[in-house]
Design a protein around this motif. Structure first.
Motif, PDB file in Angstrom:
ATOM      1  N   THR A  30      11.346 -28.798 -26.491  1.00  0.00           N
ATOM      2  CA  THR A  30      11.401 -29.837 -25.456  1.00  0.00           C
ATOM      3  C   THR A  30      11.586 -31.222 -26.080  1.00  0.00           C
ATOM      4  O   THR A  30      11.979 -32.153 -25.381  1.00  0.00           O
ATOM      5  CB  THR A  30      10.143 -29.830 -24.563  1.00  0.00           C
ATOM      6  OG1 THR A  30       8.995 -30.076 -25.370  1.00  0.00           O
ATOM      7  CG2 THR A  30      10.004 -28.512 -23.831  1.00  0.00           C
ATOM      8  N   TYR A  63      14.834 -21.881 -33.566  1.00  0.00           N
ATOM      9  CA  TYR A  63      15.342 -21.921 -32.190  1.00  0.00           C
ATOM     10  C   TYR A  63      16.498 -20.942 -32.012  1.00  0.00           C
ATOM     11  O   TYR A  63      16.642 -20.342 -30.948  1.00  0.00           O
ATOM     12  CB  TYR A  63      15.806 -23.328 -31.816  1.00  0.00           C
ATOM     13  CG  TYR A  63      14.725 -24.384 -31.836  1.00  0.00           C
ATOM     14  CD1 TYR A  63      13.372 -24.056 -31.753  1.00  0.00           C
ATOM     15  CD2 TYR A  63      15.044 -25.726 -31.946  1.00  0.00           C
ATOM     16  CE1 TYR A  63      12.390 -25.030 -31.764  1.00  0.00           C
ATOM     17  CE2 TYR A  63      14.071 -26.706 -31.951  1.00  0.00           C
ATOM     18  CZ  TYR A  63      12.743 -26.351 -31.862  1.00  0.00           C
ATOM     19  OH  TYR A  63      11.781 -27.323 -31.876  1.00  0.00           O
ATOM     20  N   ASN A  66      15.526 -17.471 -31.030  1.00  0.00           N
ATOM     21  CA  ASN A  66      14.988 -17.305 -29.684  1.00  0.00           C
ATOM     22  C   ASN A  66      16.156 -17.108 -28.710  1.00  0.00           C
ATOM     23  O   ASN A  66      16.976 -18.011 -28.541  1.00  0.00           O
ATOM     24  CB  ASN A  66      14.181 -18.546 -29.305  1.00  0.00           C
ATOM     25  CG  ASN A  66      13.547 -18.443 -27.940  1.00  0.00           C
ATOM     26  OD1 ASN A  66      14.110 -17.868 -27.018  1.00  0.00           O
ATOM     27  ND2 ASN A  66      12.384 -19.028 -27.800  1.00  0.00           N
ATOM     28  N   PRO A  67      16.252 -15.938 -28.062  1.00  0.00           N
ATOM     29  CA  PRO A  67      17.381 -15.671 -27.161  1.00  0.00           C
ATOM     30  C   PRO A  67      17.517 -16.699 -26.029  1.00  0.00           C
ATOM     31  O   PRO A  67      18.627 -16.967 -25.573  1.00  0.00           O
ATOM     32  CB  PRO A  67      17.091 -14.280 -26.585  1.00  0.00           C
ATOM     33  CG  PRO A  67      16.030 -13.699 -27.437  1.00  0.00           C
ATOM     34  CD  PRO A  67      15.321 -14.817 -28.121  1.00  0.00           C
ATOM     35  N   ASN A  68      16.412 -17.272 -25.586  1.00  0.00           N
ATOM     36  CA  ASN A  68      16.473 -18.256 -24.505  1.00  0.00           C
ATOM     37  C   ASN A  68      17.028 -19.600 -24.973  1.00  0.00           C
ATOM     38  O   ASN A  68      17.571 -20.354 -24.172  1.00  0.00           O
ATOM     39  CB  ASN A  68      15.088 -18.471 -23.895  1.00  0.00           C
ATOM     40  CG  ASN A  68      14.572 -17.230 -23.222  1.00  0.00           C
ATOM     41  OD1 ASN A  68      15.329 -16.485 -22.605  1.00  0.00           O
ATOM     42  ND2 ASN A  68      13.285 -16.968 -23.364  1.00  0.00           N
ATOM     43  N   LEU A  69      16.886 -19.901 -26.240  1.00  0.00           N
ATOM     44  CA  LEU A  69      17.331 -21.190 -26.768  1.00  0.00           C
ATOM     45  C   LEU A  69      18.661 -21.102 -27.505  1.00  0.00           C
ATOM     46  O   LEU A  69      19.351 -22.111 -27.644  1.00  0.00           O
ATOM     47  CB  LEU A  69      16.275 -21.751 -27.728  1.00  0.00           C
ATOM     48  CG  LEU A  69      14.903 -22.022 -27.140  1.00  0.00           C
ATOM     49  CD1 LEU A  69      13.935 -22.437 -28.234  1.00  0.00           C
ATOM     50  CD2 LEU A  69      14.999 -23.102 -26.074  1.00  0.00           C
ATOM     51  N   LYS A  70      19.010 -19.910 -27.967  1.00  0.00           N
ATOM     52  CA  LYS A  70      20.186 -19.746 -28.817  1.00  0.00           C
ATOM     53  C   LYS A  70      21.459 -20.284 -28.155  1.00  0.00           C
ATOM     54  O   LYS A  70      22.236 -20.994 -28.794  1.00  0.00           O
ATOM     55  CB  LYS A  70      20.376 -18.279 -29.192  1.00  0.00           C
ATOM     56  CG  LYS A  70      21.505 -18.068 -30.168  1.00  0.00           C
ATOM     57  CD  LYS A  70      21.592 -16.634 -30.614  1.00  0.00           C
ATOM     58  CE  LYS A  70      22.716 -16.496 -31.630  1.00  0.00           C
ATOM     59  NZ  LYS A  70      22.786 -15.154 -32.182  1.00  0.00           N
ATOM     60  N   LYS A  71      21.666 -19.966 -26.876  1.00  0.00           N
ATOM     61  CA  LYS A  71      22.878 -20.416 -26.183  1.00  0.00           C
ATOM     62  C   LYS A  71      22.971 -21.935 -26.158  1.00  0.00           C
ATOM     63  O   LYS A  71      24.044 -22.510 -26.294  1.00  0.00           O
ATOM     64  CB  LYS A  71      22.913 -19.868 -24.761  1.00  0.00           C
ATOM     65  CG  LYS A  71      23.164 -18.375 -24.682  1.00  0.00           C
ATOM     66  CD  LYS A  71      23.220 -17.930 -23.246  1.00  0.00           C
ATOM     67  CE  LYS A  71      21.906 -17.263 -22.951  1.00  0.00           C
ATOM     68  NZ  LYS A  71      21.756 -16.784 -21.597  1.00  0.00           N
ATOM     69  N   PHE A  72      21.841 -22.578 -25.998  1.00  0.00           N
ATOM     70  CA  PHE A  72      21.797 -24.030 -25.915  1.00  0.00           C
ATOM     71  C   PHE A  72      21.990 -24.662 -27.298  1.00  0.00           C
ATOM     72  O   PHE A  72      22.819 -25.538 -27.484  1.00  0.00           O
ATOM     73  CB  PHE A  72      20.445 -24.452 -25.316  1.00  0.00           C
ATOM     74  CG  PHE A  72      20.232 -25.922 -25.232  1.00  0.00           C
ATOM     75  CD1 PHE A  72      20.890 -26.681 -24.282  1.00  0.00           C
ATOM     76  CD2 PHE A  72      19.352 -26.561 -26.089  1.00  0.00           C
ATOM     77  CE1 PHE A  72      20.685 -28.038 -24.198  1.00  0.00           C
ATOM     78  CE2 PHE A  72      19.138 -27.921 -26.012  1.00  0.00           C
ATOM     79  CZ  PHE A  72      19.809 -28.665 -25.063  1.00  0.00           C
TER      80      PHE A  72
END
Length: 92
Positions: A30, A63, A66-72
């Protein structure tokens, strides 16, 4: 005796001036929120964003795992923002 004391103090000051202070980084994705608009659009990153990227650079590999953060974090725009800020993307 006094001259050697001054020499030792001067040497100590030089050593302390060259010492690098290591600060532990708290990995918190964050903290990269000031970069959202630059990453999701074509806008230039702010100085706050660049500061946060430099601060969080040691955490980027974490980061990416982490699959939730990787795209970002791994998006072309995120890499572009990091390069614009002078913080090349780490090789994980």
């Amino acid at each position: 005796m006094k001259a050697s004391y001054i020499a030792v103090c001067a040497l100590l000051l030089l050593l302390l001036a060259r010492a690098q202070i290591t600060v532990a980084v708290t990995c918190n994705p964050t903290q990269l929120s000031p970069c959202v608009s630059a990453i999701t659009s074509s806008s230039a990153p702010s100085t706050v964003c660049c500061g946060k990227i430099k601060e969080q650079k040691p955490c980027l590999c974490q980061y990416l795992k982490n699959p939730n953060l990787k795209k970002f974090v791994n998006s072309p725009n995120a890499r572009k923002v990091a390069n614009t800020c002078g913080t090349p993307f780490p090789k994980c």
